[in-house]
Design an enzyme around this catalytic site. Structure first.
Site, PDB file in Angstrom:
ATOM      1  N   HIS A  98       5.581  73.367 169.879  1.00 59.33           N
ATOM      2  CA  HIS A  98       6.388  74.198 168.976  1.00 59.33           C
ATOM      3  C   HIS A  98       7.765  73.578 168.736  1.00 59.33           C
ATOM      4  O   HIS A  98       8.054  72.485 169.224  1.00 59.33           O
ATOM      5  CB  HIS A  98       6.475  75.640 169.495  1.00 59.33           C
ATOM      6  CG  HIS A  98       7.150  75.788 170.822  1.00 59.33           C
ATOM      7  ND1 HIS A  98       8.497  75.611 171.014  1.00 59.33           N
ATOM      8  CD2 HIS A  98       6.648  76.097 172.041  1.00 59.33           C
ATOM      9  CE1 HIS A  98       8.816  75.810 172.266  1.00 59.33           C
ATOM     10  NE2 HIS A  98       7.702  76.102 172.924  1.00 59.33           N
TER      11      HIS A  98
ATOM     12  N   HIS B  92       9.891  72.057 171.571  1.00 59.40           N
ATOM     13  CA  HIS B  92       9.469  70.723 172.005  1.00 59.40           C
ATOM     14  C   HIS B  92       9.917  69.674 170.995  1.00 59.40           C
ATOM     15  O   HIS B  92      10.379  68.593 171.362  1.00 59.40           O
ATOM     16  CB  HIS B  92       7.953  70.652 172.140  1.00 59.40           C
ATOM     17  CG  HIS B  92       7.378  71.697 173.050  1.00 59.40           C
ATOM     18  ND1 HIS B  92       6.260  72.427 172.746  1.00 59.40           N
ATOM     19  CD2 HIS B  92       7.791  72.154 174.266  1.00 59.40           C
ATOM     20  CE1 HIS B  92       5.995  73.270 173.722  1.00 59.40           C
ATOM     21  NE2 HIS B  92       6.918  73.136 174.649  1.00 59.40           N
TER      22      HIS B  92
ATOM     23  N   CYS C  82       6.269  82.341 190.370  1.00 55.69           N
ATOM     24  CA  CYS C  82       6.052  82.682 188.958  1.00 55.69           C
ATOM     25  C   CYS C  82       5.147  81.619 188.331  1.00 55.69           C
ATOM     26  O   CYS C  82       5.508  80.439 188.308  1.00 55.69           O
ATOM     27  CB  CYS C  82       7.370  82.770 188.182  1.00 55.69           C
ATOM     28  SG  CYS C  82       7.096  82.923 186.397  1.00 55.69           S
TER      29      CYS C  82
ATOM     30  N   CYS D 217       6.636  79.770 185.143  1.00 52.89           N
ATOM     31  CA  CYS D 217       7.567  78.664 185.434  1.00 52.89           C
ATOM     32  C   CYS D 217       6.921  77.627 186.334  1.00 52.89           C
ATOM     33  O   CYS D 217       7.445  76.537 186.480  1.00 52.89           O
ATOM     34  CB  CYS D 217       8.798  79.130 186.204  1.00 52.89           C
ATOM     35  SG  CYS D 217       9.781  80.388 185.431  1.00 52.89           S
TER      36      CYS D 217
ATOM     37  N   CYS E  41      10.514  87.847 186.480  1.00 49.13           N
ATOM     38  CA  CYS E  41      11.091  86.546 186.133  1.00 49.13           C
ATOM     39  C   CYS E  41      11.822  86.702 184.803  1.00 49.13           C
ATOM     40  O   CYS E  41      11.226  87.166 183.822  1.00 49.13           O
ATOM     41  CB  CYS E  41       9.984  85.507 186.004  1.00 49.13           C
ATOM     42  SG  CYS E  41      10.502  84.044 185.096  1.00 49.13           S
TER      43      CYS E  41
ATOM     44  N   HIS F  27      10.002  84.865 181.860  1.00 53.61           N
ATOM     45  CA  HIS F  27       8.641  85.233 181.448  1.00 53.61           C
ATOM     46  C   HIS F  27       8.378  86.731 181.424  1.00 53.61           C
ATOM     47  O   HIS F  27       7.322  87.165 180.966  1.00 53.61           O
ATOM     48  CB  HIS F  27       7.607  84.513 182.318  1.00 53.61           C
ATOM     49  CG  HIS F  27       7.637  83.024 182.094  1.00 53.61           C
ATOM     50  ND1 HIS F  27       8.417  82.173 182.848  1.00 53.61           N
ATOM     51  CD2 HIS F  27       7.043  82.267 181.140  1.00 53.61           C
ATOM     52  CE1 HIS F  27       8.288  80.941 182.378  1.00 53.61           C
ATOM     53  NE2 HIS F  27       7.464  80.969 181.350  1.00 53.61           N
TER      54      HIS F  27
ATOM     55  N   LYS G 264      14.382  83.589 173.167  1.00 55.51           N
ATOM     56  CA  LYS G 264      13.826  82.273 173.423  1.00 55.51           C
ATOM     57  C   LYS G 264      12.437  82.186 172.780  1.00 55.51           C
ATOM     58  O   LYS G 264      11.642  83.092 172.905  1.00 55.51           O
ATOM     59  CB  LYS G 264      13.701  82.035 174.927  1.00 55.51           C
ATOM     60  CG  LYS G 264      13.121  80.676 175.257  1.00 55.51           C
ATOM     61  CD  LYS G 264      12.963  80.448 176.741  1.00 55.51           C
ATOM     62  CE  LYS G 264      12.158  79.177 176.973  1.00 55.51           C
ATOM     63  NZ  LYS G 264      11.703  79.009 178.332  1.00 55.51           N
TER      64      LYS G 264
ATOM     65  N   LYS H  78       5.689  80.634 174.104  1.00 60.49           N
ATOM     66  CA  LYS H  78       4.298  81.014 173.859  1.00 60.49           C
ATOM     67  C   LYS H  78       4.060  82.407 174.401  1.00 60.49           C
ATOM     68  O   LYS H  78       3.414  83.238 173.782  1.00 60.49           O
ATOM     69  CB  LYS H  78       3.375  80.029 174.561  1.00 60.49           C
ATOM     70  CG  LYS H  78       3.475  78.640 174.032  1.00 60.49           C
ATOM     71  CD  LYS H  78       3.063  77.615 175.080  1.00 60.49           C
ATOM     72  CE  LYS H  78       4.023  76.444 175.120  1.00 60.49           C
ATOM     73  NZ  LYS H  78       3.962  75.697 176.365  1.00 60.49           N
TER      74      LYS H  78
HETATM   75  N1  MSP Z   1       6.249  70.563 182.116  1.00 57.53           N
HETATM   76  C1  MSP Z   1       7.555  71.018 182.366  1.00 57.53           C
HETATM   77  C2  MSP Z   1       8.530  69.853 182.409  1.00 57.53           C
HETATM   78  C3  MSP Z   1       8.220  68.790 183.410  1.00 57.53           C
HETATM   79  S1  MSP Z   1       9.328  67.469 183.302  1.00 57.53           S
HETATM   80  C4  MSP Z   1       9.060  66.555 184.644  1.00 57.53           C
HETATM   81  C5  MSP Z   1       7.983  71.989 181.290  1.00 57.53           C
HETATM   82  N2  MSP Z   1       7.272  71.945 180.149  1.00 57.53           N
HETATM   83  S2  MSP Z   1       7.533  72.897 178.881  1.00 57.53           S
HETATM   84  O1  MSP Z   1       6.569  72.499 177.899  1.00 57.53           O
HETATM   85  O2  MSP Z   1       7.527  74.252 179.266  1.00 57.53           O
HETATM   86  O3  MSP Z   1       8.959  72.616 178.413  1.00 57.53           O
HETATM   87  C6  MSP Z   1       9.344  71.304 178.111  1.00 57.53           C
HETATM   88  C7  MSP Z   1      10.707  71.246 177.489  1.00 57.53           C
HETATM   89  O4  MSP Z   1      10.714  71.964 176.291  1.00 57.53           O
HETATM   90  C8  MSP Z   1      11.799  71.835 178.382  1.00 57.53           C
HETATM   91  O5  MSP Z   1      12.920  70.980 178.367  1.00 57.53           O
HETATM   92  C9  MSP Z   1      12.145  73.124 177.729  1.00 57.53           C
HETATM   93  O6  MSP Z   1      13.493  73.434 177.889  1.00 57.53           O
HETATM   94  C10 MSP Z   1      11.858  72.776 176.277  1.00 57.53           C
HETATM   95  N3  MSP Z   1      11.646  73.971 175.518  1.00 57.53           N
HETATM   96  C11 MSP Z   1      10.627  74.863 175.621  1.00 57.53           C
HETATM   97  N4  MSP Z   1      10.907  75.919 174.818  1.00 57.53           N
HETATM   98  C12 MSP Z   1      12.110  75.726 174.218  1.00 57.53           C
HETATM   99  C13 MSP Z   1      12.817  76.339 173.214  1.00 57.53           C
HETATM  100  N5  MSP Z   1      12.444  77.456 172.672  1.00 57.53           N
HETATM  101  N6  MSP Z   1      13.928  75.717 172.749  1.00 57.53           N
HETATM  102  C14 MSP Z   1      14.298  74.464 173.172  1.00 57.53           C
HETATM  103  N7  MSP Z   1      13.631  73.865 174.097  1.00 57.53           N
HETATM  104  C15 MSP Z   1      12.700  74.586 174.841  1.00 57.53           C
HETATM  105  O7  MSP Z   1       8.929  72.710 181.490  1.00 57.53           O
END
Ligand code: MSP
Length: 481
Positions: free
Chosen positions: A21, A24, A129, A132, A146, A149, A300, A303
């Site tokens: 999304h 990412h 959690c 997380c 949490c 979440h 935020k 998903k």
């Molecule tokens: N898999 C772990 C990271 C492991 S790194 C050794 C993880 N994955 S995640 O897919 O949940 O999130 C990855 C990154 O995307 C994180 O830096 C998180 O902050 C970022 N984002 C997820 N949702 C976000 C937003 N809505 N806005 C900006 N970034 C956010 O955590």
């Protein structure tokens, strides 16, 4: 002789449990622009990204969908790769934690730390959690749930292998205080320092008995390794590390120059990760840079909350470079950024279609209609010399402010056209007309020069149109109702 260290940078590896999304995309676009900036400054760069593919969360999701975990992660990691392709992300490595070469190294590391007594058998009891994939303290919960979440963590009590963290607390604190491990923006550094000063780090449970979808511990096959332990090592295996001596493996890439993350994963990155490296006798990343969250309707985007703006929709509406511009200019990095499709459309029209696109088309049209050969203006001589200010903004990832500076030139140029009315000057005062046109051409060229870090294709097209006098629409205006 050792060659110059490559500027190495990483995005987090993304959970392969649902399609990518905007959050990412934001992190990855920031990393890509930073890599391009470093390249333009003459550094060789290496951008690492990838997917985090183990753990209970992924296994659960696969089951819900009637797939095997491996099928699910193959599909999702493919979607991430496809998105990076559509966004023209120039990464050098894409690591998947289910890659054989990664698994082998994780097991090597576990073995090594176990032999050194840095991993030992114990028991874990506490709250966990699944969203997380982190253990939680009572004090971190809001109304027993949490905060990220909105779900109450589960109580877990089981035999588990523990990683020593507590003995390294003082050393870690000192490394962050001295900026040997830079955490930026500064308020996140302060946040971690105050956490480390107040709370005592406890040894960490790094294995699970009932999570089958993971890497088995080499010394106890009935347990799999904790996802974060697995995931952190991807920052090394993704660069080509094989678990041995750094020399000859990744000496030119390590330490990371920039470990880019979102604020929700700062705590683990500033505690578990550096301590793992200390245990391994490896240097820490030079900088952990933290960005805020992309919000939609003030929440935020996630998903589990279900308020996700589809990145596909953005790409369809604005194209790759339009999307990049809108993400980076929407707010200050480090702070949360609230997006709505409506506001983005307005900004796209105002800045790209009307602002920059219109400026280019006006200048090229004036040049054609009144026979002003831009191609003969010595544009290269007007080449931008980066002021320290602009460089400082780029080096510290303040891309929104850098873009504002560029748009200042665009706005001033459009104003110059309105004030001087070159189409009238062309008939009444040829000398002045040529002076204004020269200035406009130089400004546009300067804009393209500055923009090439952010929007390389747009910059190329601006330069081409200035050179050839060819007309073309840079950004198609979007119809809104
Ligand atoms: N898999 C772990 C990271 C492991 S790194 C050794 C993880 N994955 S995640 O897919 O949940 O999130 C990855 C990154 O995307 C994180 O830096 C998180 O902050 C970022 N984002 C997820 N949702 C976000 C937003 N809505 N806005 C900006 N970034 C956010 O955590």
């Amino acid at each position: 002789m050792k060659s110059q260290k490559v500027f190495s940078l990483t995005t987090p590896i993304y959970y392969a449990n649902a399609k990518p999304h905007i959050g990412h995309a934001y992190t990855t676009v920031v990393a890509d622009v930073m890599a391009r900036w470093q390249k333009q400054k003459g550094r060789e760069t290496f951008l690492l990204t990838g997917t985090d593919e183990h753990g209970a969360k992924i296994a659960q999701k696969a089951e819900e969908l009637g797939k095997t975990p491996q099928e699910l992660v193959n599909e999702i990691s493919g979607q991430f790769k496809q998105l990076w392709n559509e966004l023209d992300i120039d990464y050098q490595s894409f690591i998947r934690t289910t890659d054989k070469k990664h698994i082998v190294v994780v097991q090597k590391v576990l073995e090594k730390l176990y032999e050194q007594g840095l991993i030992y058998k114990g028991e874990y009891k506490g709250l966990y959690c699944f969203g997380c994939e982190q253990f939680k303290k009572e004090t971190e919960l809001v109304d027993g749930k949490c905060p990220d979440h909105g779900v109450a963590p589960e109580f877990v009590r089981e035999e588990s292998y523990m990683l020593r963290l507590s003995d390294k607390q003082d050393e870690l604190l000192q490394k962050i205080e001295s900026d040997e491990l830079r955490i930026r923006p500064k308020r996140f550094r302060r946040e971690i320092l105050s956490f480390l000063e107040k709370e005592k780090l406890e040894d960490l449970s790094i294995s699970r008995k009932n999570v089958e979808w993971g890497i088995p511990l080499p010394f106890d096959k009935s347990q799999t390794v904790y996802v974060w332990f697995d995931a952190f090592l991807s920052y090394l295996t993704g660069l080509g590390w094989q678990g041995g001596n750094l020399e000859g493996e990744v000496s030119n890439l390590w330490p990371l120059d920039l470990n880019l993350i979102g604020k929700d994963i700062l705590r683990v990155h500033a505690t578990i990760w550096p301590i793992m490296l200390m245990h391994l006798g490896l240097e820490l990343p030079k900088q952990i840079f933290v960005h805020g969250h992309i919000l939609s309707e003030g929440k935020k985007m996630s998903k589990s909350v279900g308020n996700v703006i589809a990145i596909d929709e953005m790409l369809k509406e604005f194209g790759a470079e339009g999307t990049c511009y809108l993400l980076l200019s929407a707010g200050t990095i480090g702070e949360d950024i609230d997006l709505t499709m409506e506001r983005m459309m307005e900004k796209y029209n105002a800045d790209l279609a009307n602002g920059l696109g219109n400026l280019l088309s006006r200048v090229v049209t004036l040049a054609r209609n009144f026979q002003f050969p831009i191609s003969e203006v010595e544009l290269e001589k007007g080449e931008i010399i980066f002021t320290e200010d602009f460089e400082g903004l780029m080096d510290s990832l303040q891309f929104d402010r850098a873009l504002k500076k560029i748009w200042r030139i665009v706005q001033d140029s459009n104003k110059l056209i309105e004030e001087t009315k070159p189409w009238e000057l062309a008939k009444n005062d040829r000398g002045k007309f040529e002076k204004v046109m020269r200035e406009l051409a130089l400004h546009l060229h300067k804009t393209a020069e500055l923009l090439k870090t952010f929007l390389p294709e747009t910059a190329r097209r601006i330069k081409k149109q200035l050179k050839t006098g060819e007309r073309g629409i840079l950004f198609e205006k979007i119809k809104t109702n």
